[in-house]
Design an enzyme around this catalytic site. Structure first.
Site, mmCIF file in Angstrom:
data_model
loop_
_atom_site.group_PDB
_atom_site.id
_atom_site.type_symbol
_atom_site.label_atom_id
_atom_site.label_comp_id
_atom_site.label_asym_id
_atom_site.label_seq_id
_atom_site.Cartn_x
_atom_site.Cartn_y
_atom_site.Cartn_z
ATOM 1 N N SER A 241 31.184 58.110 34.799
ATOM 2 C CA SER A 241 30.212 59.079 35.636
ATOM 3 C C SER A 241 30.629 60.514 35.586
ATOM 4 C CB SER A 241 30.090 58.403 37.183
ATOM 5 O OG SER A 241 31.216 58.251 37.540
ATOM 6 N N HIS A 271 31.033 49.997 34.901
ATOM 7 C CA HIS A 271 31.607 51.049 35.892
ATOM 8 C C HIS A 271 30.889 50.572 37.324
ATOM 9 C CE1 HIS A 271 32.927 54.737 36.923
ATOM 10 N NE2 HIS A 271 31.820 55.559 36.543
ATOM 11 N N HIS A 318 40.964 47.537 34.048
ATOM 12 C CA HIS A 318 40.511 49.426 34.200
ATOM 13 C C HIS A 318 41.066 49.904 33.144
ATOM 14 C CE1 HIS A 318 40.326 53.018 35.896
ATOM 15 N NE2 HIS A 318 39.515 52.731 36.787
HETATM 16 N N1 HAX Z 1 37.530 39.956 32.389
HETATM 17 C C1 HAX Z 1 37.558 39.396 31.313
HETATM 18 N N2 HAX Z 1 37.804 40.244 30.232
HETATM 19 C C2 HAX Z 1 38.407 41.423 30.268
HETATM 20 C C3 HAX Z 1 38.453 41.877 31.735
HETATM 21 C C4 HAX Z 1 37.765 41.257 32.691
HETATM 22 N N3 HAX Z 1 37.868 41.643 34.063
HETATM 23 N N4 HAX Z 1 38.890 43.171 31.694
HETATM 24 C C5 HAX Z 1 38.976 43.432 30.353
HETATM 25 N N5 HAX Z 1 38.815 42.344 29.503
HETATM 26 C C6 HAX Z 1 38.750 42.028 28.201
HETATM 27 C C7 HAX Z 1 37.899 43.153 27.461
HETATM 28 O O1 HAX Z 1 36.531 42.724 27.758
HETATM 29 C C8 HAX Z 1 38.658 43.221 26.209
HETATM 30 O O2 HAX Z 1 38.166 42.094 25.556
HETATM 31 P P1 HAX Z 1 37.544 42.171 23.713
HETATM 32 O O3 HAX Z 1 39.046 42.688 23.117
HETATM 33 O O4 HAX Z 1 37.337 40.751 23.425
HETATM 34 O O5 HAX Z 1 36.542 42.999 23.695
HETATM 35 C C9 HAX Z 1 40.222 43.182 26.346
HETATM 36 O O6 HAX Z 1 40.067 42.374 27.658
HETATM 37 C C10 HAX Z 1 40.958 44.421 26.515
HETATM 38 O O7 HAX Z 1 39.981 45.204 27.329
HETATM 39 P P2 HAX Z 1 40.958 46.492 27.942
HETATM 40 O O8 HAX Z 1 41.496 47.296 27.180
HETATM 41 O O9 HAX Z 1 42.021 45.750 28.949
HETATM 42 O O10 HAX Z 1 39.985 46.981 28.987
HETATM 43 P P3 HAX Z 1 38.918 48.328 28.641
HETATM 44 O O11 HAX Z 1 39.642 49.560 28.853
HETATM 45 O O12 HAX Z 1 38.268 48.151 27.345
HETATM 46 O O13 HAX Z 1 37.645 48.011 29.779
HETATM 47 C C11 HAX Z 1 36.938 47.397 31.997
HETATM 48 C C12 HAX Z 1 38.003 48.300 31.217
HETATM 49 C C13 HAX Z 1 36.869 48.076 33.326
HETATM 50 C C14 HAX Z 1 35.388 47.848 31.392
HETATM 51 C C15 HAX Z 1 37.048 46.160 31.837
HETATM 52 O O14 HAX Z 1 38.257 45.557 32.359
HETATM 53 C C16 HAX Z 1 36.046 45.230 32.588
HETATM 54 O O15 HAX Z 1 35.005 44.825 31.825
HETATM 55 N N6 HAX Z 1 36.176 45.018 33.798
HETATM 56 C C17 HAX Z 1 35.248 44.104 34.476
HETATM 57 C C18 HAX Z 1 34.078 44.985 34.851
HETATM 58 C C19 HAX Z 1 34.340 45.889 35.986
HETATM 59 O O16 HAX Z 1 35.019 45.513 36.994
HETATM 60 N N7 HAX Z 1 34.282 47.289 35.570
HETATM 61 C C20 HAX Z 1 34.484 48.198 37.056
HETATM 62 C C21 HAX Z 1 35.684 49.114 36.550
HETATM 63 C C22 HAX Z 1 36.128 50.004 37.542
HETATM 64 C C23 HAX Z 1 35.268 51.115 37.776
HETATM 65 O O17 HAX Z 1 34.895 51.956 36.930
HETATM 66 N N8 HAX Z 1 34.289 51.090 38.789
HETATM 67 O O18 HAX Z 1 33.437 51.695 39.084
#
Ligand code: HAX
Length: 436
Positions: A241, A271, A318
């Site tokens: 954002s 997000h 995260h």
């Molecule tokens: N549950 C299951 N799998 C998860 C996960 C979770 N909470 N967090 C990461 N992973 C997975 C990813 O999907 C990815 O899988 P693939 O390789 O199969 O695609 C793998 O673990 C590696 O990801 P990462 O490098 O640890 O995490 P990213 O930096 O790519 O993504 C995210 C960060 C926040 C998008 C991710 O942790 C996620 O999807 N979390 C759940 C949604 C969430 O809570 N979002 C809010 C984040 C905070 C925020 O911005 N608030 O507004």
């Protein structure tokens, strides 16, 4: 010129001169290198912009102008007898780098109250939308509809000098921040309370008045709103954002356009929408298991079912953090002090005990710990704000403080149009052939 504007101008003019000299001498120094994994992987960790209001450390979490959340809770002014900081104080700190006095914060509360007038056409535009339109759609549209009031756009059309861009940007930021609680409360009451709107209470601070207009008037909820709107305000510049606001703003789009872009980005489930997803997921678990006091084994099974269905566990993980989010911890401390034995809050704490080990076991999740969104919904439910599709709007109101203070700085510093380079897959293949 008001005191805040003057202080911001003095600080930003001084920094602009300093940075000009710094770039003249050191402008060609590399600050890192970019790997192919980063090119394909969402530019994680690539240093490519300056953002002074806050900085994120992977282990320690967020600091606003060098101050951690526990420090802010001590340092920032509060209402008389209040326990939580006033978000007005955080805005002052982010915009000037200085912790404001009680008097300065009181002035800012009054100033935002004076600027809170929302144009009639915004309410009409909202009323034109189907009643079940998602609150974030309504929020984004309402913000764009207020663009007609942009001081920057008007002054730009009149032919303002680029050296003065900071001035109407400050005016737009102040006006927009002042109006957001009115717009957000209107959306909430329109959607969930039969359009029974509550007028502002001019004796209250920005967050307290927002709680009042939402219709949740208890002192504890007002206190929660002050904390909530403080801790969600900023998370350095690279999050989606903030970065979206920065990118859109770099074209000299005004604060309304830029902030609405950022809200469209916040509306994604990876997000800001995660706060809605967390509580929806918990409610579904309670319904599926038929109990709001599940055993650890039942919770573990539900988590495995979610993962096996190819979904993420909302509120966990995260892109930068590698420890529990201090914004989660701040909310937990608030709940421990103010809420006794609430089943949904207890489930949030139970998840904290259970989820990380399961995510660690997947072997790919870089951060198995809870983020800000893991906790917020349960506390809101406790105080009666159960309509979770509204939660991301609350986040958005807070996020305005960080991204709009940063936009003021971008205009004051004369930051240019943002325009990174993309490459094609063929370019990548050729690059590999030439470099192996
Ligand atoms: N549950 C299951 N799998 C998860 C996960 C979770 N909470 N967090 C990461 N992973 C997975 C990813 O999907 C990815 O899988 P693939 O390789 O199969 O695609 C793998 O673990 C590696 O990801 P990462 O490098 O640890 O995490 P990213 O930096 O790519 O993504 C995210 C960060 C926040 C998008 C991710 O942790 C996620 O999807 N979390 C759940 C949604 C969430 O809570 N979002 C809010 C984040 C905070 C925020 O911005 N608030 O507004």
């Amino acid at each position: 010129m008001d005191e805040l504007k003057k202080l911001f101008y003095e600080k930003s003019s001084a920094l602009k001169t300093e940075i000009k000299a710094l770039l003249k001498e050191h402008g060609n120094k590399p600050v890192g290198e970019v790997t192919l994994r980063q090119v394909f992987g969402g530019a994680r960790g690539v240093k490519m912009m300056v953002w002074d209001p806050s900085q994120l450390d992977a282990v320690e979490g967020i600091r606003f102008r060098g101050k951690s959340i526990p420090e802010l809770r001590e340092l920032l002014p509060r209402i008389d007898g209040g326990k939580e900081p006033l978000p007005e104080g955080l805005f002052w700190l982010m915009l000037t780098g200085e912790v404001p006095t009680q008097e300065q914060v009181n002035w800012l509360s009054d100033e935002w109250e004076k600027r809170a007038h929302v144009p009639e056409h915004t309410f009409k535009a909202l009323e034109a939308l189907p009643a079940d339109t998602h609150p974030m759609t309504q929020f984004s549209m309402a913000i764009v509809s207020m663009q007609s009031e942009s001081v920057f756009s008007k002054r730009y059309a009149e032919g303002i000098s680029k050296h003065d861009y900071w001035d109407p940007t400050y005016e737009d930021a102040m006006n927009l921040i002042a109006r957001l609680p009115v717009v957000a409360a209107y959306i909430y009451r329109r959607l969930f309370k039969n359009g029974d709107h509550i007028p502002a209470d001019h004796s209250l601070d920005w967050a307290g008045n927002f709680a009042h207009m939402l219709g949740v008037d208890s002192p504890d909820f007002k206190s929660l709103m002050r904390l909530y709107l403080t801790i969600h305000a900023d998370h350095e510049g690279g999050n989606a954002s903030a970065h979206t606001v920065h990118l859109t703003g770099s074209t000299l789009s005004d604060s309304y356009f830029a902030f609405a872009s950022g809200m469209n980005s916040l509306a994604g489930p990876l997000h800001g929408l995660a706060n809605q997803e967390v509580i929806k997921w918990i409610f579904e678990m309670v319904e599926q298991l038929g109990t709001d006091t599940p055993t650890d084994d039942q919770v573990k099974q539900y988590i495995h079912d979610t993962l096996n269905a190819g979904k993420v566990i909302p509120g966990y993980g995260h892109a930068v953090l590698r420890q529990p989010d201090p914004r989660f911890t701040a909310q937990r401390i608030f709940a421990e002090a103010n809420i006794k034995d609430d089943p949904i809050v207890n489930i949030v704490w139970q998840l904290f005990d259970v989820v990380p080990d399961i995510l660690k076991g997947l072997g790919k999740v870089k951060n198995p710990w809870p983020n800000v969104d893991a906790h917020s919904g349960a506390i809101l439910v406790h105080y009666g704000l159960k309509e979770y599709s509204f939660y991301t709007v609350l986040f958005g109101v807070s996020r305005a403080l960080g991204v709009l203070s940063a936009l003021c700085w971008s205009r004051a510093m004369g930051f240019p149009l943002e325009r990174p380079k993309s490459v094609t897959t063929d370019w990548v293949k050729q690059f590999i052939a030439e470099n192996s």
